[in-house]
Design an enzyme around this catalytic site. Structure first.
Site, short mmCIF file in Angstrom:
data_model
loop_
_atom_site.label_atom_id
_atom_site.label_comp_id
_atom_site.label_asym_id
_atom_site.label_seq_id
_atom_site.Cartn_x
_atom_site.Cartn_y
_atom_site.Cartn_z
CG ASP A 261 -0.41 -11.48 -8.01
OD1 ASP A 261 -0.20 -12.70 -7.84
OD2 ASP A 261 -1.33 -10.87 -7.41
CG ASP B 207 4.04 -2.07 -1.08
OD1 ASP B 207 3.52 -3.17 -0.80
OD2 ASP B 207 3.41 -1.00 -1.10
CG ASP C 82 8.48 1.12 -3.70
OD1 ASP C 82 7.60 0.30 -3.41
OD2 ASP C 82 8.39 2.33 -3.43
CG ASP D 106 -3.40 -0.31 3.12
OD1 ASP D 106 -4.58 0.09 2.92
OD2 ASP D 106 -2.42 0.17 2.54
#
Length: 555
Positions: A131, A190, A192, A284
């Site tokens: 995105d 994610d 990282d 989530d």
């Protein structure tokens, strides 16, 4: 003449002070004292609720350790083995989703780790959901995907025209692609996060052999925990969350909040729960609660660590804490009635492509019905939401940063020693068990957590009342190796820092209030509250002046 003209000044000033004192005395007895006593009573009641919750979780963890109730003993688990006849078809189809937004510093780490997972290449799809709004970063991510594709990895680079729904919107859009229909499980990392190669081999068997399991969650490990004192404080809080809170939920009610990453979902569970929704900033947790109401069970693997990065700048940490505090409170507001009214969950198994080597890939299990028990609903509403997501934030700030300091001006209001010292001490010690190596930092952690409770309380109230920045989503900044590549040389010019950029007004105002209370208690008080108040006010000032976290020199 000079003497005559100057004599009225001091009496007039004394009269003003006297009048203020009289007004204070007139208001204090009928108004201030009762209100403050009510505040103390409410704070003590919340402290007791929080204390009971902490002791309960500690008892559960102790029982789990003593009885050795590991997930492998409570659920069926068998290692993945190669099948000479069926080859790679013996492995289920897995989708790995990596949502990202302008992740310049870490995109290579997450993509590389996902592509290095030990799983047959024809049974694994890596989906990068980009995105990013920076064209240069989008190009870099796309080039990285092409590089791995040239090595034979089945990796897909997906973009969309807008950022509607933020992360939830990206994940939802990613599930709509045709090739996803062939997948049975979806893993989310994610940008990282760096999973070890055996991540799928350790998690997928739980889903294969236990058709009632909808989610397997791994634990976060932190590559930069020692970067600064602020990251050490975060490590202490998050270690408690994973080692205690998540483990308790998994061991008792097979429910806990999905952490948004480092977890494997059964796609059928996501679909049964209604898919991803963007009505809050905790998509989530929203999905996890809805799936649990449908009867799906969750497993937390405390020994399955996934490397990740903690926010090391105070700005990034503050934005993250706002989202993590406001989102659950807002979700509680929107779901408490739904949870209360939930009666029967459909589906424990519903021909959901459950993998079974003994039944030629499709497990045609019969449909069973299960109830969500009353105790599970009480646990979700009271323990999971009310105590941990609301009371825990509010009582910390209101009691320790507002009410206790205020009592120095009203000696008529007394706080019992058990609520002032004993309960907080036990709660603090129980919180420290998650990170034994940081036990010597316990005092610093308490003071810093009290500062952060200011933002968490504000965010929690915004979420409960559906006000202000309730739906604000600011992506947590990741630095990766930026500190290694941007270290200033001796000859480099020292970057100019604008004082206004480092000041945080709310912390400074709160610090000034605590400092004033400490000075008053030192002069007139008898309870020695000033010992705590001076330390806490100094901590607020340190944070207020921006001397916390990592400073990133601007080029």
């Amino acid at each position: 003449m000079d003497r005559l003209s100057s004599t009225p000044v001091l009496p007039r000033r004394n009269d003003d002070v006297t009048q203020l004192g009289m007004v204070w005395e007139q208001v204090k007895a009928p108004v201030i004292v009762p209100l403050l006593r009510i505040a103390v009573f409410l704070c003590l009641a919340m402290s007791v609720m929080l204390f009971v919750e902490k002791v309960y979780m500690a008892t559960v963890i102790l029982a789990v350790k003593l009885l050795r109730r590991r997930p492998e003993t409570r659920y069926k688990w068998e290692p993945m083995e190669d099948d000479m006849e069926r080859g790679s078809a013996a492995y289920p189809m897995v989708l790995v989703q990596i949502p990202m937004f302008n992740e310049k510093e870490v995109y290579q780490l997450s993509i590389g780790a996902a592509c290095g997972l030990s799983w047959p290449s024809d049974r694994l799809i890596i989906q990068v959901l980009d995105d990013s709004t920076d064209p240069a970063i989008k190009e870099m991510v796309q080039v990285e995907c092409r590089r791995w594709a040239s090595k034979g990895v089945n990796i897909r680079y997906e973009i969309r025209d807008n950022r509607v729904g933020y992360k939830a919107g990206a994940l939802k859009m990613g599930m709509k692609h045709r090739y996803v229909k062939d997948c049975d499980y979806v893993v989310i990392f994610d940008a990282d996060f760096q999973p070890d190669p055996d991540f799928l081999c350790r998690t997928i068997p739980f889903l294969i052999h236990n058709p009632q399991i909808g989610l397997v969650q791994g634990r976060w490990r932190f590559v930069n925990a020692d970067e600064c004192l602020m990251t050490r404080m975060q490590e202490m809080s998050l270690d408690y969350h994973f080692a205690i809170e998540q483990e308790v939920g998994s061991s008792t009610y097979a429910f806990f909040g999905f952490n948004g990453t480092a977890g494997v979902w059964r796609i059928a569970a996501i679909n049964e729960a209604g898919g991803w929704k963007d009505r809050t900033t905790v998509e989530d947790m929203d999905l996890a609660v809805r799936a649990s109401l449908k009867g799906w069970k969750f497993i937390f693997l405390n020994d399955l660590g996934v490397k990740s990065e903690l926010p090391s700048t105070f700005k990034a940490f503050r934005h993250q804490q706002h989202r993590w505090s406001c989102g659950p409170a807002n979700l509680f507001r929107k779901m408490v009635v739904e949870i209360s009214k939930n009666k029967v969950c459909s589906l424990c198994v519903r021909n959901t492509h459950n993998f079974s080597r003994d039944s030629d890939w499709l497990c045609d299990a019969s449909l069973t019905m299960q109830k969500v028990s009353l105790w599970t609903k009480v646990y979700v509403i009271y323990s999971f939401f009310f105590i941990r997501k609301i009371v825990g934030h509010i009582v910390t700030f209101i009691f320790y940063c507002l009410v206790i300091p205020a009592t120095v001006f009203v000696p008529e209001v007394e706080i019992p020693m058990w609520g002032l010292v004993y309960l907080p001490s036990v709660i603090t010690m129980l919180n420290s068990v998650g990170t034994p190596r940081s036990l010597h930092l316990l005092v610093f952690w308490v003071l810093f957590e009290n500062v952060m409770s200011l933002h968490r309380t504000k965010a929690t109230l915004s979420g409960l009342l559906d006000l202000g920045r309730v739906n604000e989503w600011v992506v947590t900044e990741k630095l990766g190796d930026i500190m290694k590549t941007k270290l200033p040389t001796k000859a480099a010019k020292k970057p100019r820092v604008r004082i206004g950029d480092r000041l945080h007004k709310m912390e400074l105002f709160t610090g000034a209030y605590l400092f004033f209370c400490a000075c008053y208690d030192l002069k007139y008080g008898k309870n020695h509250y000033f010992l705590y108040l001076f330390l806490q006010s100094i901590t607020f000032f340190i944070v207020g002046f921006g001397y916390v976290g990592t400073y990133i020199p601007q080029s």
